[in-house]
Design a protein around this motif. Structure first.
Motif, PDB file in Angstrom:
ATOM      1  N   THR A  23       1.232  32.447  -1.974  1.00 42.05           N
ATOM      2  CA  THR A  23       2.071  31.240  -2.005  1.00 42.05           C
ATOM      3  C   THR A  23       3.426  31.552  -2.644  1.00 42.05           C
ATOM      4  O   THR A  23       4.468  31.075  -2.181  1.00 42.05           O
ATOM      5  CB  THR A  23       1.343  30.122  -2.774  1.00 42.05           C
ATOM      6  OG1 THR A  23       0.088  29.876  -2.121  1.00 42.05           O
ATOM      7  CG2 THR A  23       2.149  28.834  -2.779  1.00 42.05           C
ATOM      8  N   ASP A  68      -0.452  29.045   5.099  1.00 36.83           N
ATOM      9  CA  ASP A  68      -0.917  29.455   3.776  1.00 36.83           C
ATOM     10  C   ASP A  68      -2.167  28.648   3.450  1.00 36.83           C
ATOM     11  O   ASP A  68      -2.139  27.429   3.480  1.00 36.83           O
ATOM     12  CB  ASP A  68       0.199  29.158   2.763  1.00 36.83           C
ATOM     13  CG  ASP A  68      -0.125  29.642   1.365  1.00 36.83           C
ATOM     14  OD1 ASP A  68      -0.987  30.526   1.209  1.00 36.83           O
ATOM     15  OD2 ASP A  68       0.513  29.124   0.426  1.00 36.83           O
ATOM     16  N   LEU A  69      -3.238  29.347   3.196  1.00 36.15           N
ATOM     17  CA  LEU A  69      -4.472  28.646   2.841  1.00 36.15           C
ATOM     18  C   LEU A  69      -4.451  28.294   1.364  1.00 36.15           C
ATOM     19  O   LEU A  69      -4.324  29.176   0.519  1.00 36.15           O
ATOM     20  CB  LEU A  69      -5.689  29.533   3.093  1.00 36.15           C
ATOM     21  CG  LEU A  69      -6.321  29.514   4.470  1.00 36.15           C
ATOM     22  CD1 LEU A  69      -7.527  30.437   4.483  1.00 36.15           C
ATOM     23  CD2 LEU A  69      -6.745  28.116   4.871  1.00 36.15           C
TER      24      LEU A  69
HETATM   25 MG    MG Z   1      -1.852  30.109  -2.756  1.00 38.57          MG
END
Ligand code: MG
Ligand code: G3D
Length: 179
Positions: A23, A68-69
């Motif tokens: 992230t 993005d998980l």
């Molecule tokens: Mg993340």
């Protein structure tokens, strides 16, 4: 006047163990920010980045759709579905935590099942830290074995973040053009 629409829209997924900096890399790239707390979300976050890439001397407008998980999916099934349709992936490990390097094999194998021909970059993140424990040679070894890209980054100070996304996207556009 409306902006010219991109010639390519390419999906890119972030892979790798928890807290390796997936992230943070995306935030650094799309918003040039680091370390601000973001809300813990469940599911998938999507960020967009419009770039003009230089591909073999041609300017190509491309939209990168970054997946993005949030959190680490336990179900293989969910991970597999998240990867489908990607033109590229970046698989992140944390150079201060060797187990995150050992997990690369699992991430790489499952991504290859979902996307056999996509572009892959292995990313050694957190190189700003002084307690590094995974050396460059380890990453280079995977680069040769798997024939993937390898790049060392710091989402904290921004080292190689633009280069990572630009290089991967440029290769992915070339890949699409060859289809
Ligand atoms: Mg993340
Ligand atoms: P993830 O999305 O892979 O789970 P995050 O990882 O981006 O949430 O990052 C996990 C933690 O690592 C965060 O710290 C973040 O600030 C830190 N981090 C990410 N990239 C770097 C980097 O390049 N250098 C350093 N030094 N730290 C980094 P917290 O403390 O919030 O858990």
């Amino acid at each position: 006047m409306p902006e010219e629409s991109p010639e390519f829209m390419l999906k890119m997924v972030a892979l790798g163990d928890g807290a390796t900096g997936k992230t943070s890399c995306i935030m650094r790239y799309t918003e040039d920010r680091f370390g601000e707390s973001y809300k813990a979300t469940i599911g998938t976050d999507i960020a967009l980045k419009n770039v003009t890439l230089n591909v073999k001397g041609r300017e190509i407008k491309t939209q990168i759709v970054l997946w993005d998980l949030a959190g680490q999916p336990t179900y293989k099934d969910l991970r597999q579905r998240y990867m489908v349709g990607s033109s590229m992936a970046f698989i992140v490990f944390d150079v201060t935590r060797p187990p995150t390097f050992l997990s690369l094999d699992m991430w790489y194998s499952s991504f290859r099942i979902a996307c056999p021909r996509a572009i892959v970059a292995v990313v050694a993140n957190k190189i700003d830290r002084s307690d590094r424990r995974v050396p460059t040679e380890a990453g280079k070894m995977l680069q040769e074995w798997w024939n993937v890209m390898y790049i060392e980054t710091s989402a904290k100070d921004g080292t190689n973040i633009d280069k990572l996304f630009t290089d991967v996207a440029t290769k992915a556009v070339l890949n699409e053009m060859a289809k």
